[in-house]
Motif scaffolding. Structure first.
Motif, PDB file in Angstrom:
ATOM      1  N   MET A  13       0.834  -1.197   0.000  1.00 15.93           N
ATOM      2  CA  MET A  13       0.000   0.000   0.000  1.00 15.93           C
ATOM      3  C   MET A  13       0.873   1.254   0.000  1.00 15.93           C
ATOM      4  SD  MET A  13      -2.994  -1.282   0.001  1.00 15.93           S
ATOM      5  CE  MET A  13      -3.944   0.228   0.225  1.00 15.93           C
ATOM      6  N   GLY A  14       0.415   2.243  -0.709  1.00 18.82           N
ATOM      7  CA  GLY A  14       1.161   3.497  -0.761  1.00 18.82           C
ATOM      8  C   GLY A  14       0.259   4.688  -0.560  1.00 18.82           C
ATOM      9  N   TRP A  15       0.841   5.753  -0.075  1.00 13.84           N
ATOM     10  CA  TRP A  15       0.179   7.057  -0.040  1.00 13.84           C
ATOM     11  C   TRP A  15       0.945   7.973  -0.996  1.00 13.84           C
ATOM     12  CZ3 TRP A  15      -4.343   8.438   2.134  1.00 13.84           C
ATOM     13  CH2 TRP A  15      -4.882   7.625   3.145  1.00 13.84           C
ATOM     14  N   PHE A  16       0.236   8.462  -1.996  1.00 14.22           N
ATOM     15  CA  PHE A  16       0.779   9.438  -2.928  1.00 14.22           C
ATOM     16  C   PHE A  16       0.140  10.790  -2.624  1.00 14.22           C
ATOM     17  CE2 PHE A  16       3.051   7.078  -6.295  1.00 14.22           C
ATOM     18  CZ  PHE A  16       2.730   5.784  -5.938  1.00 14.22           C
ATOM     19  N   ARG A  17       0.761  11.830  -3.147  1.00 14.51           N
ATOM     20  CA  ARG A  17       0.121  13.136  -3.067  1.00 14.51           C
ATOM     21  C   ARG A  17       0.387  13.904  -4.363  1.00 14.51           C
ATOM     22  NH1 ARG A  17       3.915  15.893   1.669  1.00 14.51           N
ATOM     23  NH2 ARG A  17       5.823  16.161   0.401  1.00 14.51           N
ATOM     24  N   GLN A  18      -0.528  14.810  -4.633  1.00 12.11           N
ATOM     25  CA  GLN A  18      -0.374  15.663  -5.799  1.00 12.11           C
ATOM     26  C   GLN A  18      -0.705  17.084  -5.388  1.00 12.11           C
ATOM     27  OE1 GLN A  18      -2.975  15.024  -9.208  1.00 12.11           O
ATOM     28  NE2 GLN A  18      -1.360  15.733 -10.584  1.00 12.11           N
ATOM     29  N   CYS A  38      -4.571   7.110  -1.600  1.00 14.10           N
ATOM     30  CA  CYS A  38      -4.201   5.774  -1.187  1.00 14.10           C
ATOM     31  C   CYS A  38      -4.139   4.903  -2.445  1.00 14.10           C
ATOM     32  CB  CYS A  38      -5.266   5.259  -0.220  1.00 14.10           C
ATOM     33  SG  CYS A  38      -5.094   3.582   0.324  1.00 14.10           S
ATOM     34  N   ALA A  39      -3.131   4.049  -2.532  1.00 16.12           N
ATOM     35  CA  ALA A  39      -2.984   3.204  -3.710  1.00 16.12           C
ATOM     36  C   ALA A  39      -2.518   1.812  -3.298  1.00 16.12           C
ATOM     37  CB  ALA A  39      -1.989   3.831  -4.680  1.00 16.12           C
ATOM     38  N   ALA A  40      -2.856   0.841  -4.111  1.00 21.23           N
ATOM     39  CA  ALA A  40      -2.514  -0.548  -3.815  1.00 21.23           C
ATOM     40  C   ALA A  40      -1.889  -1.201  -5.034  1.00 21.23           C
ATOM     41  CB  ALA A  40      -3.761  -1.323  -3.402  1.00 21.23           C
ATOM     42  N   ARG A  41      -0.938  -2.070  -4.768  1.00 23.38           N
ATOM     43  CA  ARG A  41      -0.366  -2.880  -5.825  1.00 23.38           C
ATOM     44  C   ARG A  41      -0.118  -4.285  -5.280  1.00 23.38           C
ATOM     45  NH1 ARG A  41       4.610  -4.392  -6.602  1.00 23.38           N
ATOM     46  NH2 ARG A  41       4.340  -4.173  -8.860  1.00 23.38           N
ATOM     47  N   SER A  42      -0.332  -5.282  -6.114  1.00 20.81           N
ATOM     48  CA  SER A  42      -0.067  -6.647  -5.672  1.00 20.81           C
ATOM     49  C   SER A  42       1.434  -6.860  -5.689  1.00 20.81           C
ATOM     50  CB  SER A  42      -0.778  -7.654  -6.573  1.00 20.81           C
ATOM     51  OG  SER A  42      -0.472  -7.419  -7.917  1.00 20.81           O
ATOM     52  N   GLY A  43       1.945  -7.472  -4.634  1.00 18.24           N
ATOM     53  CA  GLY A  43       3.368  -7.745  -4.563  1.00 18.24           C
ATOM     54  C   GLY A  43       4.115  -6.758  -3.693  1.00 18.24           C
ATOM     55  N   ALA A  56       6.994   3.934  -8.161  1.00 19.43           N
ATOM     56  CA  ALA A  56       6.426   4.647  -9.310  1.00 19.43           C
ATOM     57  C   ALA A  56       4.911   4.559  -9.311  1.00 19.43           C
ATOM     58  CB  ALA A  56       6.971   4.075 -10.614  1.00 19.43           C
ATOM     59  N   LYS A  57       4.300   5.689  -9.649  1.00 19.35           N
ATOM     60  CA  LYS A  57       2.843   5.740  -9.716  1.00 19.35           C
ATOM     61  C   LYS A  57       2.287   4.659 -10.644  1.00 19.35           C
ATOM     62  CE  LYS A  57      -0.678   8.673 -11.729  1.00 19.35           C
ATOM     63  NZ  LYS A  57      -0.836   9.616 -12.818  1.00 19.35           N
ATOM     64  N   GLU A  58       2.984   4.418 -11.739  1.00 25.03           N
ATOM     65  CA  GLU A  58       2.507   3.478 -12.753  1.00 25.03           C
ATOM     66  C   GLU A  58       2.469   2.034 -12.246  1.00 25.03           C
ATOM     67  OE1 GLU A  58       3.662   7.165 -14.331  1.00 25.03           O
ATOM     68  OE2 GLU A  58       4.928   5.768 -13.205  1.00 25.03           O
ATOM     69  N   TYR A 104      -4.518   0.102  -8.132  1.00 19.03           N
ATOM     70  CA  TYR A 104      -5.791   0.587  -7.609  1.00 19.03           C
ATOM     71  C   TYR A 104      -5.575   1.888  -6.841  1.00 19.03           C
ATOM     72  CZ  TYR A 104      -6.964  -4.246  -8.622  1.00 19.03           C
ATOM     73  OH  TYR A 104      -7.138  -5.449  -9.250  1.00 19.03           O
ATOM     74  N   TRP A 105      -6.537   2.789  -6.986  1.00 17.48           N
ATOM     75  CA  TRP A 105      -6.427   4.126  -6.404  1.00 17.48           C
ATOM     76  C   TRP A 105      -7.730   4.544  -5.742  1.00 17.48           C
ATOM     77  CZ3 TRP A 105      -2.050   7.320  -6.746  1.00 17.48           C
ATOM     78  CH2 TRP A 105      -0.991   6.782  -7.472  1.00 17.48           C
ATOM     79  N   GLY A 106      -7.601   5.292  -4.654  1.00 18.10           N
ATOM     80  CA  GLY A 106      -8.758   5.926  -4.057  1.00 18.10           C
ATOM     81  C   GLY A 106      -9.052   7.249  -4.745  1.00 18.10           C
ATOM     82  N   GLN A 107     -10.082   7.916  -4.266  1.00 14.68           N
ATOM     83  CA  GLN A 107     -10.513   9.153  -4.905  1.00 14.68           C
ATOM     84  C   GLN A 107      -9.731  10.369  -4.402  1.00 14.68           C
ATOM     85  OE1 GLN A 107     -11.976   7.829  -2.346  1.00 14.68           O
ATOM     86  NE2 GLN A 107     -12.352   9.538  -0.948  1.00 14.68           N
TER      87      GLN A 107
END
Length: 123
Positions: free
Chosen positions: A34-39, A96-101, A106-108, A112-115
């Protein structure tokens, strides 16, 4: 399919604290890093912090190290971000974002992303 819903954003004065939460609907939440990104306005998404599937590994971008703490509860399907000593430079929409593994930066790499939830820090 994973749905993510963030909460906890708001307006805070510099030096203050906020706690963001992300609730995930996933049968196997523990399979996702799980990651937290910001813009920030006019800027690209940047990874703030990430946590491994078990919670045993974390990543923090240098500017938030020592001020922000990421944690997860695999029993409750949640990941939190405690933000202390906030500065106006932390103002952004937080996702909030999720990736398997494994954790990636990297954002790419996140599937999966929250709103998003808005954080505004006034000086």
């Amino acid at each position: 399919q994973v749905q993510l819903v963030e909460s906890g954003g708001g307006l805070v004065q510099a030096g203050g604290s906020l706690r963001l939460s992300c609730a995930a609907s996933a049968d196997t939440f523990s399979a996702y890093a799980m990651g937290w990104f910001r813009q920030a306005p006019g800027k690209e998404h940047e990874l703030v912090t990430a946590i491994s599937r078990s919670g045993g590994g974390t990543y923090y971008r240098p500017s938030v190290k020592g001020r922000f703490t990421i944690s997860r509860d695999n029993a409750k399907n949640t990941v939190d971000l405690q933000m202390n000593a906030l500065t106006p430079e932390d103002t952004a929409i937080y996702y909030c974002a999720a990736r398997s593994g494994m954790i990636k930066t990297a954002k790419e790499d996140y599937e999966y992303w929250g709103q998003g939830t808005e954080v505004t820090v006034s000086s």
